[in-house]
Scaffold this motif. Structure first.
Motif, PDB file in Angstrom:
ATOM      1  N   GLY A 345       0.813  -1.207   0.000  1.00 16.84           N
ATOM      2  CA  GLY A 345       0.000   0.000   0.000  1.00 16.84           C
ATOM      3  C   GLY A 345       0.849   1.261   0.000  1.00 16.84           C
ATOM      4  N   THR A 346       1.976   1.216   0.729  1.00 19.10           N
ATOM      5  CA  THR A 346       2.877   2.368   0.784  1.00 19.10           C
ATOM      6  C   THR A 346       3.512   2.639  -0.573  1.00 19.10           C
ATOM      7  N   VAL A 347       3.951   1.575  -1.239  1.00 18.34           N
ATOM      8  CA  VAL A 347       4.579   1.735  -2.548  1.00 18.34           C
ATOM      9  C   VAL A 347       3.574   2.272  -3.567  1.00 18.34           C
ATOM     10  N   VAL A 348       2.367   1.718  -3.574  1.00 13.93           N
ATOM     11  CA  VAL A 348       1.337   2.195  -4.508  1.00 13.93           C
ATOM     12  C   VAL A 348       1.017   3.671  -4.232  1.00 13.93           C
ATOM     13  N   THR A 349       0.852   4.011  -2.951  1.00 12.47           N
ATOM     14  CA  THR A 349       0.582   5.406  -2.580  1.00 12.47           C
ATOM     15  C   THR A 349       1.714   6.313  -3.023  1.00 12.47           C
ATOM     16  N   GLY A 350       2.954   5.880  -2.789  1.00  8.79           N
ATOM     17  CA  GLY A 350       4.111   6.674  -3.172  1.00  8.79           C
ATOM     18  C   GLY A 350       4.168   6.936  -4.663  1.00  8.79           C
ATOM     19  N   LEU A 351       3.848   5.928  -5.462  1.00  8.72           N
ATOM     20  CA  LEU A 351       3.879   6.096  -6.911  1.00  8.72           C
ATOM     21  C   LEU A 351       2.811   7.082  -7.378  1.00  8.72           C
ATOM     22  N   VAL A 352       1.606   6.962  -6.821  1.00  9.85           N
ATOM     23  CA  VAL A 352       0.520   7.867  -7.211  1.00  9.85           C
ATOM     24  C   VAL A 352       0.850   9.307  -6.815  1.00  9.85           C
ATOM     25  N   VAL A 353       1.338   9.495  -5.586  1.00  9.01           N
ATOM     26  CA  VAL A 353       1.686  10.837  -5.116  1.00  9.01           C
ATOM     27  C   VAL A 353       2.840  11.406  -5.942  1.00  9.01           C
ATOM     28  N   ALA A 354       3.806  10.568  -6.275  1.00  9.65           N
ATOM     29  CA  ALA A 354       4.949  11.028  -7.069  1.00  9.65           C
ATOM     30  C   ALA A 354       4.510  11.521  -8.439  1.00  9.65           C
ATOM     31  N   ILE A 355       3.609  10.810  -9.068  1.00  9.46           N
ATOM     32  CA  ILE A 355       3.098  11.218 -10.384  1.00  9.46           C
ATOM     33  C   ILE A 355       2.361  12.547 -10.284  1.00  9.46           C
ATOM     34  N   ALA A 356       1.494  12.678  -9.251  1.00 11.73           N
ATOM     35  CA  ALA A 356       0.740  13.923  -9.068  1.00 11.73           C
ATOM     36  C   ALA A 356       1.671  15.096  -8.782  1.00 11.73           C
ATOM     37  N   ALA A 357       2.656  14.874  -7.902  1.00 17.49           N
ATOM     38  CA  ALA A 357       3.574  15.951  -7.513  1.00 17.49           C
ATOM     39  C   ALA A 357       4.433  16.417  -8.678  1.00 17.49           C
ATOM     40  N   SER A 358       4.810  15.517  -9.533  1.00 18.27           N
ATOM     41  CA  SER A 358       5.728  15.877 -10.613  1.00 18.27           C
ATOM     42  C   SER A 358       5.022  16.485 -11.820  1.00 18.27           C
ATOM     43  N   LEU A 359       3.686  16.398 -11.868  1.00 19.63           N
ATOM     44  CA  LEU A 359       2.976  16.848 -13.062  1.00 19.63           C
ATOM     45  C   LEU A 359       1.936  17.941 -12.824  1.00 19.63           C
ATOM     46  N   LEU A 360       1.429  18.092 -11.575  1.00 21.08           N
ATOM     47  CA  LEU A 360       0.307  19.005 -11.329  1.00 21.08           C
ATOM     48  C   LEU A 360       0.746  20.272 -10.607  1.00 21.08           C
ATOM     49  N   PRO A 361       0.042  21.412 -10.797  1.00 23.85           N
ATOM     50  CA  PRO A 361       0.388  22.675 -10.139  1.00 23.85           C
ATOM     51  C   PRO A 361      -0.061  22.717  -8.691  1.00 23.85           C
ATOM     52  N   LEU A 362       0.633  23.514  -7.878  1.00 21.32           N
ATOM     53  CA  LEU A 362       0.397  23.582  -6.439  1.00 21.32           C
ATOM     54  C   LEU A 362      -0.948  24.178  -6.063  1.00 21.32           C
ATOM     55  N   GLY A 363      -1.300  25.331  -6.630  1.00 25.56           N
ATOM     56  CA  GLY A 363      -2.486  26.052  -6.182  1.00 25.56           C
ATOM     57  C   GLY A 363      -3.756  25.232  -6.268  1.00 25.56           C
ATOM     58  N   GLN A 364      -3.986  24.598  -7.386  1.00 29.85           N
ATOM     59  CA  GLN A 364      -5.194  23.797  -7.556  1.00 29.85           C
ATOM     60  C   GLN A 364      -5.218  22.631  -6.581  1.00 29.85           C
TER      61      GLN A 364
END
Length: 464
Positions: A345-364
Motif C-alpha cells: 500500500g505504501t509503494v502504490v501510494t508513493g507512486l501515485v503521489v509522485a506522479i501527481a507531484a511531478s505533473l500538477l500545479p500547487l495552487g489547484q
C-alpha cells in the motif's frame, strides 16, 4: 477492523512502538511548515497585512475540530482517523465519503507540499549560480516536463515509510526539530528589519480578504490529525493520542502566527505577490550572507520532506483501514511481518503521489485539499455528538469542553470556510465525490465486510 481481527484474517498487524513525544512529532511533522513555507506567498496578497489574523482564524477552526478528534481518538484508538470514527458511528456510506475526502487530504496534500519543495531547491541552487533545466524544474503547467525535485522528495519519503513506523518517526523527529529551529531563526532575522508601518492599512482587502485567506491557509493545518492515524501503533493510545493532538495544535498555531507577523513586519504585503519562496528571500535580503541563505534553504527542504513523510504516513494507515473493511483492494491492508508496515500500500501510494507531484500545479492541489479536509473534520464533530447521545456512559479519556457548543461551532466553522473557497474548487470537489461514489458502488459496497455483520458488531469490534 481491530488488530486481532486483522491478524485472524491473515493481513498482519502493526506494532505498538510510538510514545506521546513521537505522536506529537507526527502531527507537527505533518503540519508545521506547509502554509508558511509554501502557501504564504499566495495568501498574503489576498489578506494583506492581516494574514496573521487569517492564520488565527484558520487555527481556531482547526482547534475546534482538534478537540473533537481528541475525544474520538481516545475512544476509537485504531488506524483510520475520522474514517474509522465515521464508520463506527454514522455507517459505511458516510465513512466511505469521509475516507475518500481523507485521500484528498493526505495524498493530494503530500503532492502539493512536494511541489513547493521545488521552489526551495531552485533557490538553494541559485546561491551557487546553478539551476535545474526548465524541463525538470516544473510540470507541464509551468512550461516544463516534470518537477524533478517534487518527484525525488516523494520517493525519499516512500523509502523511509517502507522501512518501518519507528524508523520513520525517528527521522521525522529530527526533521521537525530542524524546521522549528529554522522558523525561529527566521523570526529573529525578520524582527531585526521590523517596520510597524507595514501593517497599515491592516485590512486593505476588507474582512472578505481575511476570510478568503483563512480558507486558503487552512491547508497549513492539514495534518494535525495525523497522530490519530497512528492509533494502532501508539503504546498508550487512549491517553497519548488526545494529548498529542492538542499539544501539536497549540505549538503549530503559535509558530505560524509568530512567523507571519515577522514576515509582514519585514516586508510590505505587496512584495509577497512575486515571491514563491518568500521566507528564504527575506533572509537573503536582510542578512546578505550566502551561508545563512544556504542553511535556511536546505533546512526548508528538510522541513517540507517531513510534511510529505507524515502526510503519506497518514494516508497509508487510512488506506490500510479501508482495505481491512473491504472497501478498497485488500493488498492495501496487508502488513509485512518483517517491517510491520503496509509495504504494498505504501509503494502504490508513493507512486501515485509522485506522479501527481511531478505533473500538477500547487495552487489547484492545495485548495482542493482544503475542501475535502474541512468536510472530514465536520464529520468528526458529528461523530462526537452521535456517540454522546447513543453512548453517554462509555468511558472517555478526553471530553470536548463546553459540549455541545464546541462541536457545533467546529462544524459551522468548517462549513463556513468551505463556502469561502472558489467555485472551481467546488467543481473539482464535486467531480472527486462523483468518482468516489462510483468506486464505492462499483467495488466497495459489494466487497464490504459490513455486509456480513451488523453496525453493532462493528462497534463491538472497535471496543465501543
Amino acid at each position: 477492523m481491530s488488530q486481532e481481527a486483522a491478524d485472524n484474517a491473515g493481513l498482519g498487524t502493526l506494532k505498538r512502538s510510538l510514545g506521546v513525544t513521537q505522536l506529537v512529532m507526527i502531527s507537527v511533522g505533518a503540519t508545521l511548515g506547509t502554509g508558511i513555507l509554501v502557501i504564504l506567498g499566495s495568501a498574503v496578497p489576498v489578506a494583506g497585512p492581516a494574514i496573521w489574523i487569517a492564520f488565527v482564524l484558520a487555527g481556531f477552526t482547526a482547534l475546534l475540530s482538534a478537540v473533537s478528534y481528541a475525544e474520538m481518538a481516545g475512544m476509537v484508538p485504531v488506524s483510520g482517523s475520522s474514517y474509522s470514527y465515521s464508520y463506527a458511528t454514522l455507517g459505511e456510506g458516510v465513512a466511505w465519503i469521509c475516507g475518500w475526502c481523507l485521500v484528498l487530504e493526505y495524498a493530494v496534500s503530500a503532492a502539493a507540499v512536494a511541489v513547493g519543495a521545488g521552489a526551495y531547491v531552485n533557490q538553494t541552487l541559485e546561491i551557487f549560480g546553478l539551476s535545474l533545466p526548465e524541463s525538470l524544474a516544473g510540470g507541464p503547467s509551468e512550461g516544463g516536463i516534470i518537477n524533478l525535485s517534487a518527484l525525488l522528495v516523494v520517493l525519499l519519503a516512500t523509502v523511509l515509510l517502507v522501512r518501518g513506523a519507528r524508523e520513520s518517526a525517528m527521522a521525522n523527529t529530527i526533521m521537525v526539530l530542524v524546521k522549528i529551529a529554522i522558523l525561529i531563526f527566521f523570526a529573529i532575522v525578520a524582527f531585526t528589519a521590523f517596520d510597524a508601518g507595514n501593517f497599515a492599512p491592516l485590512l486593505p482587502m476588507g474582512a472578505a480578504g481575511v476570510t478568503g485567506a483563512a480558507s486558503m491557509v487552512f491547508f497549513s493545518y492539514i495534518g494535525f490529525d495525523a497522530a490519530s492515524t497512528a492509533g494502532e501503533e501508539a503504546k498508550n493510545p487512549q491517553k497519548d493520542l488526545p494529548r498529542a493532538i492538542m499539544i501539536a495544535m497549540v505549538l503549530v498555531t503559535t509558530i505560524y502566527v509568530l512567523v507571519a507577523v515577522a514576515a509582514i513586519g519585514a516586508r510590505q504585503w505587496e512584495w509577497f505577490a512575486d515571491s514563491e519562496a518568500a521566507l528564504v528571500q527575506i533572509v537573503s535580503e536582510i542578512t546578505g550572507q550566502r551561508w545563512t541563505v544556504l542553511v535556511f534553504a536546505l533546512a526548508s527542504v528538510i522541513a517540507i520532506i517531513s510534511v510529505v513523510l507524515m502526510t503519506m504516513y497518514g494516508q497509508t494507515r487510512i488506506l490500510l483501514s479501508m482495505g481491512r473493511d473491504g472497501l478498497i483492494p485488500r493488498f492495501f491492508a496487508k502488513v509485512s511481518p518483517k517491517t510491520h508496515t503496509p509495504v504494498t500500500g505504501t509503494v502504490v501510494t508513493g507512486l501515485v503521489v509522485a506522479i501527481a507531484a511531478s505533473l500538477l500545479p500547487l495552487g489547484q492541489l492545495a485548495e482542493a485539499t482544503s475542501i475535502g479536509t474541512l468536510f472530514a473534520f465536520a464529520l468528526v464533530g458529528v461523530s462526537v455528538m452521535y456517540l454522546r447521545k447513543t453512548q453517554p456512559d462509555t468511558p472517555r479519556t478526553f471530553r470536548v469542553p463546553l459540549y455541545p457548543v464546541t462541536p457545533i461551532l467546529g462544524i459551522a466553522a468548517c462549513l463556513f470556510l468551505m463556502f469561502n473557497l472558489a467555485g472551481i474548487t467546488w467543481i473539482v470537489f464535486g467531480l472527486w465525490m462523483i468518482v468516489g461514489v462510483s468506486i464505492y458502488l462499483g467495488y466497495g459496497h459489494r466487497h464490504s465486510r459490513l455486509g456480513a455483520m451488523s453496525q453493532t458488531s462493528y462497534q463491538q469490534e472497535l471496543e465501543l
